[in-house]
Design an enzyme around this catalytic site. Structure first.
Site, PDB file in Angstrom:
ATOM      1  N   HIS A  54       0.747  -1.118   0.035  1.00  0.00           N
ATOM      2  CA  HIS A  54       0.074  -0.102   0.018  1.00  0.00           C
ATOM      3  C   HIS A  54       0.807   1.257  -0.095  1.00  0.00           C
ATOM      4  CE1 HIS A  54       0.913  -0.568   4.177  1.00  0.00           C
ATOM      5  NE2 HIS A  54       0.212   0.605   4.543  1.00  0.00           N
ATOM      6  N   HIS A  56       1.355   3.875   2.069  1.00  0.00           N
ATOM      7  CA  HIS A  56       1.887   4.738   2.998  1.00  0.00           C
ATOM      8  C   HIS A  56       3.597   4.771   3.075  1.00  0.00           C
ATOM      9  CE1 HIS A  56      -1.873   4.121   5.671  1.00  0.00           C
ATOM     10  NE2 HIS A  56      -2.094   5.057   4.870  1.00  0.00           N
ATOM     11  N   ASP A  58       5.779   4.636   4.970  1.00  0.00           N
ATOM     12  CA  ASP A  58       6.618   3.741   5.793  1.00  0.00           C
ATOM     13  C   ASP A  58       6.453   2.479   5.073  1.00  0.00           C
ATOM     14  OD1 ASP A  58       3.965   3.379   6.654  1.00  0.00           O
ATOM     15  OD2 ASP A  58       4.840   2.196   8.344  1.00  0.00           O
ATOM     16  N   HIS A  59       6.058   2.363   3.924  1.00  0.00           N
ATOM     17  CA  HIS A  59       5.996   1.219   3.009  1.00  0.00           C
ATOM     18  C   HIS A  59       6.911   1.585   1.532  1.00  0.00           C
ATOM     19  CE1 HIS A  59       3.618  -1.019   5.818  1.00  0.00           C
ATOM     20  NE2 HIS A  59       3.431   0.218   6.155  1.00  0.00           N
ATOM     21  N   HIS A 113      -7.394  -1.189   5.798  1.00  0.00           N
ATOM     22  CA  HIS A 113      -6.486  -0.223   6.443  1.00  0.00           C
ATOM     23  C   HIS A 113      -6.347   1.167   5.268  1.00  0.00           C
ATOM     24  CE1 HIS A 113      -2.517   1.217   8.072  1.00  0.00           C
ATOM     25  NE2 HIS A 113      -2.057   1.224   7.122  1.00  0.00           N
ATOM     26  N   ASP A 137       0.065  -4.041   6.257  1.00  0.00           N
ATOM     27  CA  ASP A 137      -0.561  -3.467   7.564  1.00  0.00           C
ATOM     28  C   ASP A 137      -1.869  -3.911   7.644  1.00  0.00           C
ATOM     29  OD1 ASP A 137       1.721  -2.016   8.035  1.00  0.00           O
ATOM     30  OD2 ASP A 137       0.939  -0.111   7.858  1.00  0.00           O
ATOM     31  N   HIS A 175       4.916  -4.677  10.773  1.00  0.00           N
ATOM     32  CA  HIS A 175       5.370  -3.872  12.213  1.00  0.00           C
ATOM     33  C   HIS A 175       5.811  -4.665  13.003  1.00  0.00           C
ATOM     34  CE1 HIS A 175       4.780   0.385  10.761  1.00  0.00           C
ATOM     35  NE2 HIS A 175       3.982  -0.368   9.864  1.00  0.00           N
TER      36      HIS A 175
HETATM   37 FE    FE Z   1       2.889   0.580   8.122  1.00  0.00          FE
HETATM   38 ZN    ZN Z   2       0.145   1.359   6.368  1.00  0.00          ZN
END
Ligand code: FE
Ligand code: ZN
Length: 257
Positions: A54, A56, A58-59, A113, A137, A175
């Protein structure tokens, strides 16, 4: 194919998939590029694929830099994420397949998410007995992702796809949230002996700095409250019956936890 975990940022995991015969690698959700580049160099691997779950940051935060180093690589992501994943070239939907190192992965569309989230499942190949699920996530060890762009009903649908996979599937979630997730889980499912045991063992693993990812899907099915919307104990705690309502109530409680 071999799979390695690269811990980055405060609690993210990047997964490096590689094949020493062809010296090729794929990376799942590169939050940052540097540690990936370093590991690729150590192993003398050529990065050919980015699998994003996805959009985001942090990905996908490392996408651009990885593309600069490996201009030939191909970036995969969900069809609905068009415009949100840097460098995306392939737009995947439920039922699509992806290839890496002679293995075929299946794509699941798992909104909740985010509205575009996808997951990659590589079934066991000959000589292996476990499949590998890269779920971003959506599902976490002992928990699940927050509903930023989706509804409880969508998330139940998405998680149902995972729940249908074999118990020995390895769950590679993005995570290290497990200990806190299980602390919460105990507040809604306190008489679950499997959950109590899991909490104790994760607590000691974390005290030694040990990663709890990948987890095993069969254990998630027994202990993760977000996969247990039809368990009598959770129906009782939430005073709900309908899956999306049980799930929604637990998600709401976790958001407050
Ligand atoms: Fe994440
Ligand atoms: Zn995420």
């Amino acid at each position: 194919m071999k799979i390695e975990r690269i811990p980055v940022l405060s609690d993210n995991y990047i997964f490096l998939l590689y094949d020493l015969k062809t010296r090729t690698a794929a990376v799942v959700d590169p939050a940052v590029a540097e540690p990936v580049l370093q590991r690729l160099e150590e192993l003398e691997l050529n990065l050919v694929t980015i699998f994003n779950t996805h959009h985001h940051s942090d990905h996908v935060g490392g996408n651009r830099k990885l593309i600069k180093h490996f201009p030939e690589l191909c970036v995969y992501g969900g069809a609905e994420d068009r415009g949100r994943i840097p460098g995306q070239q392939v737009f995947l939907q439920e039922g699509d397949t992806v290839e890496f190192a002679g293995e075929t992965g299946q794509v699941f569309f798992v909104p909740g998410h985010t509205r575009a989230h996808i997951a990659y499942y590589f079934p066991p190949t000959q000589g292996e007995d476990t499949g590998n699920l890269f779920c971003g996530d959506t599902l976490f060890a002992g928990g699940c992702g927050r509903l930023f762009e989706g509804t409880p009903a969508q998330m139940v649908d998405s998680l149902s796809k995972f729940r249908a996979l074999p118990d020995n599937t390895l769950v590679w979630c993005a995570h290290e949230y497990t200990l806190n997730n299980l602390k919460f889980a105990l507040t809604v499912d306190r008489y679950n002996a499997d959950l109590q045991n899991r909490y104790e063992s994760v607590k000691s693993d974390r005290a030694f700095g040990k990663a709890t990812v990948p987890s095993i899907l069969g254990i998630e099915k027994k202990t993760n409250p977000f996969l247990r919307w039809d368990s009598p104990s959770l129906q009782e705690v939430t005073k709900m019956q309908e899956p999306a309502r049980v799930f929604g109530r637990i998600r709401g409680m976790k958001d407050q936890f």
